[in-house]
Design a protein around this motif. Structure first.
Motif, short mmCIF file in Angstrom:
data_model
loop_
_atom_site.label_atom_id
_atom_site.label_comp_id
_atom_site.label_asym_id
_atom_site.label_seq_id
_atom_site.Cartn_x
_atom_site.Cartn_y
_atom_site.Cartn_z
N UNK A 417 -9.90 5.24 -0.68
CA UNK A 417 -10.00 3.81 -0.39
C UNK A 417 -9.43 2.93 -1.50
N UNK A 418 -8.80 3.54 -2.48
CA UNK A 418 -8.30 2.76 -3.61
C UNK A 418 -6.79 2.55 -3.52
N UNK A 419 -6.35 1.35 -3.90
CA UNK A 419 -4.94 0.95 -3.93
C UNK A 419 -4.30 1.02 -2.55
N UNK A 420 -5.11 0.82 -1.52
CA UNK A 420 -4.55 0.74 -0.17
C UNK A 420 -3.72 -0.54 -0.03
N UNK A 421 -2.71 -0.49 0.83
CA UNK A 421 -1.88 -1.65 1.13
C UNK A 421 -1.17 -2.21 -0.09
N UNK A 422 -0.89 -1.36 -1.06
CA UNK A 422 -0.14 -1.78 -2.24
C UNK A 422 1.24 -1.13 -2.31
N UNK A 423 1.56 -0.28 -1.34
CA UNK A 423 2.82 0.45 -1.40
C UNK A 423 2.76 1.68 -2.27
N UNK A 424 1.54 2.08 -2.68
CA UNK A 424 1.41 3.22 -3.58
C UNK A 424 0.81 4.45 -2.90
N UNK A 425 0.69 4.43 -1.59
CA UNK A 425 0.11 5.58 -0.90
C UNK A 425 0.86 6.86 -1.27
N UNK A 426 0.12 7.85 -1.77
CA UNK A 426 0.71 9.14 -2.10
C UNK A 426 1.49 9.18 -3.39
N UNK A 427 1.49 8.08 -4.16
CA UNK A 427 2.31 8.02 -5.37
C UNK A 427 1.59 8.52 -6.62
N UNK A 428 0.47 9.14 -6.47
CA UNK A 428 -0.22 9.69 -7.63
C UNK A 428 -1.36 10.59 -7.23
#
Length: 501
Positions: A417-428
């Motif tokens: 549920x963290x950093x959703x809708x930031x364009x970072x999905x799957x980036x870490x």
């Protein structure tokens, strides 16, 4: 770029400002750390509450440090140290065996003798695996055991128990507080459920143990929205004969159910009762009692169950931050490497990990591992130490196994549920930590240049409720505004880092 900036502002106030002219030079990197440090100080009202270290691993970037040598309480990111050590010390294909043996003989449909259960420290000996293994007895034609059920927990040596964790909650039976044990089965948990339908309400538990009775006082109401679990009170009442009554109260609309997990019985009692219950379901009756003891050397193996490999266990530990499994793993490291003069596998496991870290050239001064799970008020590590450990993990033969175990940003585990809708999905892949007045992150994250960074961030503050937003800001800033460039004259020759201490 604009949309992710706006999205992050919802969880972490206004986005960081960067001067385009400085974005690739030394002053830009100084600005990166200054802006982040200022934001943390404003959010936490404390300049020393946040520490951070970030190291580029496979592309352009300049090491970033903020209060990086301050010893901080890490919370559950300490599990990365334990699991990485286990992969290298025990090996990724390490397994745990649980043996079932007898000192008797089989005569017709009867096992005439004791049934010994020799535990091997398995962190996740589930109901399903126990049922599959015990069903072999029934397949052999055995439906009676004329003897005792003897549990052998001698695999672990523990001198005087474990350091107490002072929990600020009001539920000593919470799953995250389960302690490790050689007798551990099914994480020592009972899953309670209550459901409402046209008949009223029904309550039950899995497993169903004879020592635990449910006093169901939940009232069924007309169909409607299903209420939160917080609307129900599950009150365990411990009796003098070590039996437990669980009283549940609340109101439940028809078609709804509510559940909870509780740890109610000592490990030995729980495991013995679970094994008896499963045998009874299979039609096998034990005539004798429940005992603790050591398996005789001449006992014969009847059946055994072998755990999944260590890689599978590490994934469960880090994805879902299992305290008891991590603590069980630390004891296993100690048990497998115990010296002749050692009589406590927790202490032995900690010694092995310190030696392993020092062999890698990591300065462990001030580091306190305590129990391997981070469930402690005494654990300590610096952000620099944590980042150095991650740097070694990146270059380890088992780096893929460790990384695959870590929650994926905005997708699963404790990062779902963290950093959703930031364009970072799957980036870490980030392990999180959470204790009263403690928030933390540790792991690997990619920036917009596809450079992977090892990053560790910790917030120790009273209160730390907004620490999560500060730590998310670190990950966001590393991704969208990575500190890259060349340090010209402000850094020592041969280095490329900026540091704010």
């Amino acid at each position: 770029m604009l949309a992710p900036l706006v999205a992050l502002s919802v969880i972490a106030a206004a986005p960081l400002a960067f001067a385009e002219s400085d974005a690739t030079g030394f002053s830009g990197n100084r600005l990166w750390t200054n802006e982040l440090k200022d934001y943390a100080a404003q959010s936490l009202q404390n300049e020393d509450a946040m520490s951070m270290a970030a190291i580029p691993l496979n592309g352009p970037g300049i090491n970033q440090y903020i209060n990086a040598d301050a010893l901080m309480s890490p919370g559950s990111i300490m599990k990365l140290v334990t699991t990485f050590a286990a992969l290298e010390v025990l090996g990724p294909n390490h397994h745990w065996d649980t043996d079932f043996l007898t000192d008797g003989v089989m005569a017709g449909d009867t096992l005439e003798g004791n049934l010994y259960v020799r535990f091997g420290g398995d962190p996740k000996l589930t109901i399903e695996r126990l049922w599959t293994t015990l069903s072999e007895l029934r397949s052999m034609g055995i439906n009676k055991i004329e003897g005792d059920l003897v549990l052998d927990g001698s695999y672990f040596e523990v001198d005087g128990g474990f350091p107490a964790f002072e929990d600020n909650g009001d539920n000593p039976h919470a799953p995250f507080l389960v302690e490790p044990s050689a007798y551990l089965t099914n994480l020592n948990l009972m899953h309670f459920q209550v459901r409402a339908d046209e008949r009223g309400t029904q309550a039950w538990s899995t497993p169903s143990l004879g020592e635990v009775v449910i006093d169901n006082r939940v009232v069924a109401t007309a169909e409607g929205p299903c209420p939160s679990r917080r609307n129900f009170e599950w009150e365990p009442i411990i009796h003098e004969d070590h039996r437990v009554t669980v009283r549940v109260t609340g109101e439940l609309p028809q078609g709804c159910r509510s559940t909870t997990y509780l740890s109610l019985l000592p490990h030995e009692q729980y495991s013995a009762s679970l094994i008896r219950s499963l045998l009874a379901d299979l039609g096998v009756v034990i005539s004798g009692g429940d005992l603790d003891g050591v398996t005789p050397e001449d006992a014969r193996l009847v059946m055994k169950t072998t755990s999944p490999d260590l890689v599978t266990m590490v994934r469960d530990i880090n994805k879902w931050s299992s305290n008891v499994m991590a603590r069980q793993l630390l004891l296993t490291i100690g048990a497998e490497n115990r010296l002749e003069d050692e009589n406590d596998d927790r202490v032995a496991g900690i010694r092995v990990i310190y030696e392993w870290l020092e062999d890698k050239g990591i300065n462990t001064a001030g580091m306190v591992i305590d129990n391997g799970a981070g469930l402690t008020r005494h654990g300590r590590i610096t952000a620099r130490q944590g980042a150095q450990i991650l740097e070694h993990a990146w270059n380890s033969a088992y780096s893929a196994d460790l990384m695959a175990s870590m929650p994926i940003i905005a997708m699963d585990g404790t990062m779902a549920r963290r950093l959703r809708n930031t364009g970072m999905d799957g980036e870490g892949r980030i392990k999180t930590g959470y204790l009263e007045n403690v928030r933390s992150i540790a792991g690997f994250t990619r920036d917009s240049n596809n450079t992977t960074w090892a990053v560790v961030g910790m917030v120790n503050n009273d209160p730390a409720w907004n620490g999560q937003a500060v730590l998310d800001r670190i990950l966001y800033s590393l991704h969208f505004r990575p500190p890259t460039g060349t340090a010209i004259s402000h850094a020592d020759s041969g280095t490329s880092e900026t540091s704010i201490q």
